[in-house]
Design an enzyme around this catalytic site. Structure first.
Site, mmCIF file in Angstrom:
data_model
loop_
_atom_site.group_PDB
_atom_site.id
_atom_site.type_symbol
_atom_site.label_atom_id
_atom_site.label_comp_id
_atom_site.label_asym_id
_atom_site.label_seq_id
_atom_site.Cartn_x
_atom_site.Cartn_y
_atom_site.Cartn_z
ATOM 1 N N HIS A 155 -39.182 13.758 -31.037
ATOM 2 C CA HIS A 155 -39.362 13.072 -32.318
ATOM 3 C C HIS A 155 -39.411 14.127 -33.424
ATOM 4 C CE1 HIS A 155 -40.512 9.853 -34.995
ATOM 5 N NE2 HIS A 155 -41.462 10.630 -35.487
ATOM 6 N N MET B 181 -31.970 5.575 -30.156
ATOM 7 C CA MET B 181 -32.779 5.004 -31.228
ATOM 8 C C MET B 181 -33.070 3.521 -30.993
ATOM 9 S SD MET B 181 -33.223 7.611 -33.161
ATOM 10 C CE MET B 181 -33.799 6.938 -34.701
ATOM 11 N N ARG B 182 -33.645 3.228 -29.834
ATOM 12 C CA ARG B 182 -34.001 1.846 -29.514
ATOM 13 C C ARG B 182 -35.459 1.798 -29.095
ATOM 14 N NH1 ARG B 182 -31.093 -2.403 -30.209
ATOM 15 N NH2 ARG B 182 -32.107 -3.304 -28.414
ATOM 16 N N ARG C 40 -33.839 -7.955 -26.094
ATOM 17 C CA ARG C 40 -34.236 -6.582 -25.770
ATOM 18 C C ARG C 40 -34.549 -6.470 -24.275
ATOM 19 N NH1 ARG C 40 -38.702 -4.502 -29.492
ATOM 20 N NH2 ARG C 40 -36.935 -4.356 -30.884
ATOM 21 N N GLU D 179 -35.759 21.801 -32.450
ATOM 22 C CA GLU D 179 -35.561 20.790 -31.409
ATOM 23 C C GLU D 179 -34.705 21.346 -30.279
ATOM 24 O OE1 GLU D 179 -33.856 17.362 -33.327
ATOM 25 O OE2 GLU D 179 -35.795 16.667 -34.063
ATOM 26 N N THR E 198 -44.374 6.313 -23.887
ATOM 27 C CA THR E 198 -45.323 5.254 -23.555
ATOM 28 C C THR E 198 -44.916 4.001 -24.330
ATOM 29 O OG1 THR E 198 -46.831 5.884 -25.347
ATOM 30 C CG2 THR E 198 -47.221 6.902 -23.169
ATOM 31 N N LEU F 197 -44.776 3.222 -29.671
ATOM 32 C CA LEU F 197 -43.715 4.044 -30.248
ATOM 33 C C LEU F 197 -44.242 5.381 -30.773
ATOM 34 C CD1 LEU F 197 -40.699 4.142 -31.163
ATOM 35 C CD2 LEU F 197 -41.492 3.240 -33.355
ATOM 36 N N ASP F 198 -43.646 6.466 -30.317
ATOM 37 C CA ASP F 198 -43.940 7.824 -30.794
ATOM 38 C C ASP F 198 -45.409 8.205 -30.631
ATOM 39 O OD1 ASP F 198 -41.248 8.041 -31.549
ATOM 40 O OD2 ASP F 198 -41.651 7.324 -33.569
ATOM 41 N N LEU G 37 -38.086 0.481 -26.671
ATOM 42 C CA LEU G 37 -37.985 0.042 -25.285
ATOM 43 C C LEU G 37 -39.139 -0.902 -24.936
ATOM 44 C CD1 LEU G 37 -37.108 3.568 -23.928
ATOM 45 C CD2 LEU G 37 -35.539 1.617 -24.104
#
Length: 190
Positions: A95, A76-77, A51, A160, A127, A130-131, A79
């Site tokens: 999201h 959809m990764r 990664r 969205e 950040t 995640l989410d 980070l």
């Protein structure tokens, strides 16, 4: 991504979409962007052993375009912390839930299983967690009797396409202020 590009061009934002970069060579957004003369690139995560190596290559590719804002759309990764830190305060994501509820995947299924009456979507700064980044904008949709994951997803997607371009425009126009974990939006932001 297409909704953001269309809004930027139709509303004549004081900004330019400089590139569309994907980790998947068959992403439809690449053809769409190329057809509009927007630079495209592919950095395939499967070509990297870790990664960290992928994120480093992706960061190098992005930085070649020197963007003021990195907009994740359909990416959809998860980070790495160093990648996120590099773009702190200038990378946003959307999201399909009203964060902090229903992080991760299968958000519509999670909402239906939980029996919530309101679901929606959230635009937020990215950040390392995640989410969980500072929230810029949210839009709510009712959960209707008989909703399926698909029907709920369709209504959320409509919202969205409204709030993500709006949030990006606010950033471009300097209408957002990030104060720790809080986002302040100028009173004259439309």
């Amino acid at each position: 991504m297409q909704a953001i590009v269309q809004a930027a061009r139709n509303e004549q934002w004081p900004a330019e979409i400089v590139a569309v970069i994907s980790n998947k060579a068959d992403a439809s957004g690449l053809d769409y962007a190329a057809g509009l003369g927007i630079a495209t690139a592919v950095v395939a995560n499967k070509d990297f052993s870790s990664r960290e190596a992928f994120d480093q290559a992706l960061q190098q590719q992005i930085d070649q375009f020197a963007p003021d804002l990195v907009v994740l759309a359909g990416f959809m990764r998860i980070l790495t912390t160093s990648f996120v830190a590099h773009y702190a305060g200038r990378m946003v994501n959307i999201h399909p839930s009203l964060l902090p509820s229903f992080t991760g995947l299968a958000t519509h299924r999670q909402a239906l299983t939980a029996g919530v009456k309101i679901h929606g979507t959230t635009v937020h700064f990215v950040t390392p967690e995640l989410d969980h980044g500072p929230i810029i904008a949210q839009a709510a949709v009712p959960v209707l009797p008989g909703d399926s994951e698909e029907s709920l997803a369709e209504r959320v997607l409509v919202e969205e396409h409204v709030i993500y371009p709006r949030a990006v425009r606010w950033f471009v126009e300097g209408k957002l202020t990030l104060d720790g974990d809080l986002v302040h939006i100028a009173k004259d932001a439309a």
